[in-house]
Design a protein around this motif. Structure first.
Motif, PDB file in Angstrom:
ATOM      1  N   LEU A  67       0.842  -1.200   0.000  1.00  0.00           N
ATOM      2  CA  LEU A  67       0.000   0.000   0.000  1.00  0.00           C
ATOM      3  C   LEU A  67       0.876   1.248   0.000  1.00  0.00           C
ATOM      4  N   VAL A  73      -6.788   4.091   2.630  1.00  0.00           N
ATOM      5  CA  VAL A  73      -7.052   2.716   2.194  1.00  0.00           C
ATOM      6  C   VAL A  73      -7.966   2.739   0.958  1.00  0.00           C
ATOM      7  N   ARG A  74      -8.965   3.600   1.004  1.00  0.00           N
ATOM      8  CA  ARG A  74      -9.916   3.710  -0.115  1.00  0.00           C
ATOM      9  C   ARG A  74      -9.192   4.089  -1.410  1.00  0.00           C
ATOM     10  N   ASN A  76      -6.073   3.671  -2.012  1.00  0.00           N
ATOM     11  CA  ASN A  76      -5.200   2.561  -2.410  1.00  0.00           C
ATOM     12  C   ASN A  76      -5.980   1.522  -3.213  1.00  0.00           C
ATOM     13  N   ILE A  77      -7.236   1.312  -2.815  1.00  0.00           N
ATOM     14  CA  ILE A  77      -8.068   0.343  -3.544  1.00  0.00           C
ATOM     15  C   ILE A  77      -8.407   0.880  -4.938  1.00  0.00           C
ATOM     16  N   PHE A 100     -11.311   0.406   6.343  1.00  0.00           N
ATOM     17  CA  PHE A 100     -11.231   1.537   5.413  1.00  0.00           C
ATOM     18  C   PHE A 100     -10.884   2.833   6.152  1.00  0.00           C
ATOM     19  N   ALA A 104      -2.963   3.189   6.176  1.00  0.00           N
ATOM     20  CA  ALA A 104      -2.462   2.104   5.325  1.00  0.00           C
ATOM     21  C   ALA A 104      -1.426   1.233   6.041  1.00  0.00           C
ATOM     22  N   GLU A 111      -6.408  -7.872   5.966  1.00  0.00           N
ATOM     23  CA  GLU A 111      -6.907  -6.582   5.448  1.00  0.00           C
ATOM     24  C   GLU A 111      -6.119  -6.160   4.201  1.00  0.00           C
ATOM     25  N   ARG A 112      -4.815  -6.424   4.231  1.00  0.00           N
ATOM     26  CA  ARG A 112      -3.988  -6.136   3.043  1.00  0.00           C
ATOM     27  C   ARG A 112      -4.434  -7.012   1.871  1.00  0.00           C
ATOM     28  N   VAL A 115      -7.510  -5.457   0.394  1.00  0.00           N
ATOM     29  CA  VAL A 115      -7.171  -4.249  -0.373  1.00  0.00           C
ATOM     30  C   VAL A 115      -6.683  -4.640  -1.766  1.00  0.00           C
ATOM     31  N   TYR A 118      -9.700  -6.099  -3.889  1.00  0.00           N
ATOM     32  CA  TYR A 118     -10.614  -5.065  -4.419  1.00  0.00           C
ATOM     33  C   TYR A 118      -9.911  -4.195  -5.462  1.00  0.00           C
ATOM     34  N   ARG A 119      -8.602  -3.949  -5.234  1.00  0.00           N
ATOM     35  CA  ARG A 119      -7.831  -3.138  -6.178  1.00  0.00           C
ATOM     36  C   ARG A 119      -7.836  -3.797  -7.561  1.00  0.00           C
TER      37      ARG A 119
END
Lengths: 187, 260
Positions: A67, A73-74, A76-77, A100, A104, A111-112, A115, A118-119
């Motif tokens: 990240l 976080v958002r 990053n996604i 979220f 990061a 959680e990573r 991310v 979803y990315r």
């Protein structure tokens, strides 16, 4: 869409790929060692690059620093957001995670993982290679991850290829488990 | 625009690099603007000198008769050419500096670019973002430097005029220096024969040593120099950053593909 490369070769490769890895399915490949998993991912990336299809391949790694520390976080996604994917798969569909709101750098392993997942989904990747054992995930988190992966593959034509050494996982998902590595002659 | 948001987040995160880059940009701006203004002052002095020669003798035959006038003409032409050379040197020096700074920061941020590539961003997009970061740093520095120069413009422009006068004095050969310092010399009597039967608004001293009137000028009078610096500096920063980042990111992608 216009392309400088021959689409004949690309389509031929994609047809071969899709006969082994059917779109909208989740596959598990038994790769016991982490170095082997890294090598397999690299070989698949090379294979897609040779056919100028690397843009369609997404990768989820076990690296800790995946990240960008200066983005939320958002953000990053949504780093490589594909507009048409956003319409089909709205951001609200994944808006249920508490992380979220976190920084990061404070995210846990799972959680990573989310991310990166979803990315790749929002980037519109057709094939996602996942390098994860899930061994260090708590059982509830592991179940939630598998549920989410199944849910994504059901709702979209994304192919997930899960490289793992987790024998429990391989035996529980026997129908979708592979013990050889397709398209690669040597490990 | 997500890219703009990422650019400013990155500039804030890499604040040491941003500050250093901006300081270099300010130094380039001030020195280059000074060179361009000096060029304008020297150009104006040269054109004034040529106009006055033309008034005295339209066929410009006096230039062949008076070596003093030829010397002054050559000195003024050399000074205009020198200011142009100084600007070129500053411009290409700044290009080299941006290249070195970009390469150093690219190496330092290698992992960050790998994350962008892992996220599926292509080389062109990553390089464009990096080039925008440097471009915004340059433009912010440019804006701040211009505001500061506007606040001290009378002091700055007076200083430049005096510096040009001093530089002109230094360029003069010893014979002309003596002429500049002594108003009642024999040479002046000889030189002033040039104005016999002539009615002019200037005398021999003004003809030779006058730099033109620069009193009451402001930076607005040099807006063309500011615009030249804006577009030339911006294009330079963007191109050097984009090209260096493209090559480096291409190399990273090859490395990701081939390393085992």
């Amino acid at each position: 869409m216009f392309s400088f490369y021959s689409t004949k070769n690309q389509n031929s490769f994609l047809n071969k790929w899709q006969t082994v890895f059917v779109p909208g399915q989740l596959y598990f490949i038994n790769v016991p060692l982490s170095d082997q998993r890294r090598l397999v991912i690299q070989r698949y990336l090379k294979l897609f690059t040779q056919h100028h299809l690397h843009k369609r391949l997404g990768i989820i790694t076990t690296q800790e620093d995946v990240l960008l520390p200066y983005l939320s976080v958002r953000e990053n996604i949504l780093l490589n957001l594909n507009g048409s994917v956003e319409k089909k798969y709205p951001w609200q569909a994944v808006y249920e995670h508490e992380f979220f709101e976190k920084d990061a750098v404070d995210l846990t392993t799972s959680e990573r993982f989310y991310v990166q997942l979803y990315r790749n989904i929002f980037a519109g990747k057709d094939v996602i290679l996942v390098n994860a054992t899930l061994d260090d995930y708590p059982p509830a988190v592991m179940r939630a991850v598998l549920l989410k992966l199944n849910q994504i593959t059901k709702n979209s034509p994304v192919t997930m290829v899960f490289l793992t050494a987790n024998q429990e996982l391989l035996s529980s998902e026997r129908e979708q488990s592979l013990h050889t590595i397709p398209f690669l002659t040597t490990k | 625009m997500r890219v703009i948001q990422r650019v400013f987040a990155s500039l804030h995160y890499h604040w040491r690099y941003t500050t250093f880059f901006s300081v270099c940009a300010v130094l380039f701006l001030v020195s280059s603007l000074s060179a361009l203004i000096a060029q304008a002052i020297q150009g104006q002095a040269l054109s004034l000198f040529e106009q006055r020669i033309d008034i005295i003798d339209r066929k410009s035959q006096i230039l062949t008769r008076w070596s003093v006038l030829r010397q002054i003409l050559h000195i003024r032409q050399a000074m205009v050419s020198d200011t142009q050379n100084i600007y070129s040197l500053l411009f290409w020096g700044f290009a080299g500096l941006i290249l070195v700074l970009s390469v150093l920061t690219l190496i330092q941020r290698k992992h960050e670019f790998s994350i962008y590539q892992l996220a599926g961003k292509n080389t062109a997009n990553i390089s464009f973002q990096f080039a925008l970061e440097n471009l915004f740093s340059f433009l912010i520095a440019f804006f701040i430097a211009t505001i500061i120069l506007l606040c001290i413009q009378s002091w700055y422009l007076d200083g430049l005029v005096q510096l040009n006068q001093y530089w002109f004095g230094q360029k003069l050969p010893s014979g002309l220096k003596t002429l500049l310092e002594n108003t009642s010399d024999q040479t002046w009597r000889q030189f002033n024969q040039l104005f016999q039967h002539q009615f002019t608004t200037f005398n021999g001293h003004l003809l030779l040593f006058d730099q033109g009137n620069h009193g009451g000028q402001s930076l607005a009078d040099y807006d063309r120099s500011l615009w030249t610096l804006t577009w030339q500096g911006s294009a330079l920063v963007f191109l050097v950053s984009y090209l260096s980042a493209s090559i480096y990111n291409w190399w990273i992608s090859r490395q990701l593909l081939h390393s085992s």
